[in-house]
Design an enzyme around this catalytic site. Sequence first.
Site, PDB file in Angstrom:
ATOM      1  N   THR A   1       0.535   8.509   8.462  1.00 45.73           N
ATOM      2  CA  THR A   1       1.154   9.831   8.314  1.00 45.73           C
ATOM      3  C   THR A   1       2.667   9.694   8.147  1.00 45.73           C
ATOM      4  O   THR A   1       3.259   8.697   8.567  1.00 45.73           O
ATOM      5  CB  THR A   1       0.870  10.731   9.529  1.00 45.73           C
ATOM      6  OG1 THR A   1       1.515  10.167  10.681  1.00 45.73           O
ATOM      7  CG2 THR A   1      -0.621  10.901   9.775  1.00 45.73           C
TER       8      THR A   1
ATOM      9  N   GLU B   1       0.835  -1.209   0.000  1.00 49.30           N
ATOM     10  CA  GLU B   1       0.000   0.000   0.000  1.00 49.30           C
ATOM     11  C   GLU B   1       0.866   1.254   0.000  1.00 49.30           C
ATOM     12  O   GLU B   1       0.623   2.192  -0.757  1.00 49.30           O
ATOM     13  CB  GLU B   1      -0.921   0.011   1.220  1.00 49.30           C
ATOM     14  CG  GLU B   1      -1.743   1.291   1.320  1.00 49.30           C
ATOM     15  CD  GLU B   1      -2.445   1.462   2.651  1.00 49.30           C
ATOM     16  OE1 GLU B   1      -3.488   2.123   2.651  1.00 49.30           O
ATOM     17  OE2 GLU B   1      -1.941   0.950   3.675  1.00 49.30           O
TER      18      GLU B   1
ATOM     19  N   ARG C   1       4.265  31.247 -21.301  1.00 48.58           N
ATOM     20  CA  ARG C   1       3.892  32.449 -20.552  1.00 48.58           C
ATOM     21  C   ARG C   1       5.031  33.452 -20.599  1.00 48.58           C
ATOM     22  O   ARG C   1       6.192  33.103 -20.385  1.00 48.58           O
ATOM     23  CB  ARG C   1       3.581  32.066 -19.103  1.00 48.58           C
ATOM     24  CG  ARG C   1       3.276  33.211 -18.201  1.00 48.58           C
ATOM     25  CD  ARG C   1       1.875  33.684 -18.396  1.00 48.58           C
ATOM     26  NE  ARG C   1       1.551  34.661 -17.355  1.00 48.58           N
ATOM     27  CZ  ARG C   1       0.640  35.563 -17.484  1.00 48.58           C
ATOM     28  NH1 ARG C   1      -0.085  35.639 -18.585  1.00 48.58           N
ATOM     29  NH2 ARG C   1       0.399  36.408 -16.521  1.00 48.58           N
TER      30      ARG C   1
END
Length: 160
Positions: A148, A25, A51
Amino acid sequence: MPQKNLLGTVEGMGFIQMMQELPRERLIIALTGVGAMKLAINLTLDYVKGREAFGKPIWKFQNTRFKMAECYADYLAASTMCDAAVDAMLEGKLTVPQASLIKYWVTQKQCDVIDECVQLFGGYGYMTEYPIARLYADARVQKIYGGTNEIMKELASRFM
């Protein structure tokens, strides 16, 4: 005597199975981060080459090129790290501490890279009409789910 649930399995077996899948995971989260970094870099390169500011493309400013080179270096390092982790996983050798540190490091770099890209977009980088703004919002949660980043460092440090 172990308790059996309705399916006849011993309670806690699902937890053990889940724990065995955590490295996979965490690697998937890291791979997602690598993909997001690459997309952010590509979007930003297209933007800064088109840009203009002060009469020339933003790409012509040395700082822009240096920032993009830094972002690409982080992407290459993260990509290489994840490639090695995929190989280790396929060989059954990806450990909990390795997967934890990879998830932590890659998702932190993902946030760093995308933050630099948003900065190069200027005000447009914060407008949700631009994909870079959505990548920025999505990157932040990567450091939370799957455990976390603080927990990732704690887990890894226990094996040191």
